[in-house]
Enzyme design. Sequence first.
Site, PDB file in Angstrom:
ATOM      1  N   TRP A 120     -10.937 -39.350  23.990  1.00  0.00           N
ATOM      2  CA  TRP A 120     -10.678 -40.337  22.933  1.00  0.00           C
ATOM      3  C   TRP A 120      -9.587 -41.278  23.445  1.00  0.00           C
ATOM      4  CZ3 TRP A 120      -6.733 -39.680  18.584  1.00  0.00           C
ATOM      5  CH2 TRP A 120      -6.944 -40.626  17.565  1.00  0.00           C
ATOM      6  N   ASP A 167      -7.313 -30.224  20.389  1.00  0.00           N
ATOM      7  CA  ASP A 167      -7.579 -31.198  19.325  1.00  0.00           C
ATOM      8  C   ASP A 167      -8.839 -30.726  18.614  1.00  0.00           C
ATOM      9  OD1 ASP A 167      -8.070 -33.343  17.706  1.00  0.00           O
ATOM     10  OD2 ASP A 167      -7.814 -34.871  19.255  1.00  0.00           O
ATOM     11  N   LYS A 183     -12.812 -35.755   8.660  1.00  0.00           N
ATOM     12  CA  LYS A 183     -14.270 -35.728   8.733  1.00  0.00           C
ATOM     13  C   LYS A 183     -14.828 -34.579   7.897  1.00  0.00           C
ATOM     14  CE  LYS A 183     -12.657 -37.837  12.504  1.00  0.00           C
ATOM     15  NZ  LYS A 183     -12.637 -39.206  12.944  1.00  0.00           N
TER      16      LYS A 183
END
Length: 399
Positions: free
Chosen positions: A131, A212, A247
């Site tokens: 990312w 993560d 999310k």
Amino acid sequence: MMFSHLEPYAGDPILSLNEAFQKDPRADKVNLSIGIYFDDAGRIPVLDCVRRAEASMLAESAPKSYLPIEGSAAMRTAVQHLLFGAGHEAVTGGRVATLQTVGSSGGLKVGADFIKRWLPQNEVWVSDPTWDNHRAMFEGAGIAVHTYPYYDATTGGLKFDAMLDTLRQLPARSVVLLHACCHNPTGVDLAPEQWRALIPVLRERELLPFLDLAYQGYGDGFAEDADAVRALAASGLTFFIANSFSKSMSVYGERAGALSVVCADAAEAELVLGQLKATVRRNYSSPPIHAAGIVGRVLTDPALRAAWETDVSAMRERIKGMRRSLHAVLQAKRPGRDFGYFLSQRGMFSYTGLKAVQVDRLRDEFGVYLVRSGRICVAGLNTGNVERTAVAMAAVLGA
Ligand code: LMR
């Protein structure tokens, strides 16, 4: 003028693209740019469990004081149980320091600042690719960032041996950023047995993993997606984990996340928690109360929890269905290529193998938006757009 010397901000590649999509007047445009789950009607869902949690908060009308620096106690405990399992020895032994943070980005930033302050020699290794914001965050905290091999463009899979070889050569105490599941941007994850092969390397090299976990529930299930977390904790390693509810609860703008540090024992966890609190106080003082209310209630109220798990299963299955549809159309249109990676990659994202010029064509000619690395957010596909998106992809891929 005070600020005439400033460099203009080029904008964030993901967020700017999402903004460009919003401005596109074409009715049949398709947004595969940002990591947001859209339902089959193309809307960001408001989960029923979240609505009910908010209704109970409204009914209580409790004062909105500051939360403690470390966040809501109820949420912190619930997060530990979600990540590790309620009876995990690391949790019952008190050796996990957990703070509620401003999204998992807040957790990454607080963790990065902590590392810079207390382990100033340590440098960070991230997967190639990762990312975009991972690099920016650690560099922003003053830490040098390097990459380890990860994605294999020829197979659409993992360069696991090359990854291990690189990690074996890192200086002791290097920080290794790992995606616990649903790798962003590739969708390529380590299999459970690969995590078990990685752990001895992390231990022998005295590396400091930073996990993560932004997509728990989107891969194979809540417990399955926490397998890496639990395996690392069981192995006795010290590590960081930033996790997000953006999310999984569809609460992006609430900034609901946490940072946990698994330590050797409870005394060390106490020390770590203290310095993490100092870091938060210097950054943003304390985390948001509304996020804590939602997450705490959904995780601990049995009815809300059950509703949440059902909804996340449905979201996960819808994404898998879109993967199958995309794969079927592409395979039919381009039989000479193997698109099997769309089926093996997990979570919201897939690396399509599309080049930047092809991505530009998709946007300009077909109104299909994805980041220029070729990453798509599969959750932007639905029964109404998947076929024509696949046809457009096949067209730009060429013969
Ligand atoms: C993404 O990768 O698209 C998401 O994590 C959203 C973001 O903030 O970049």
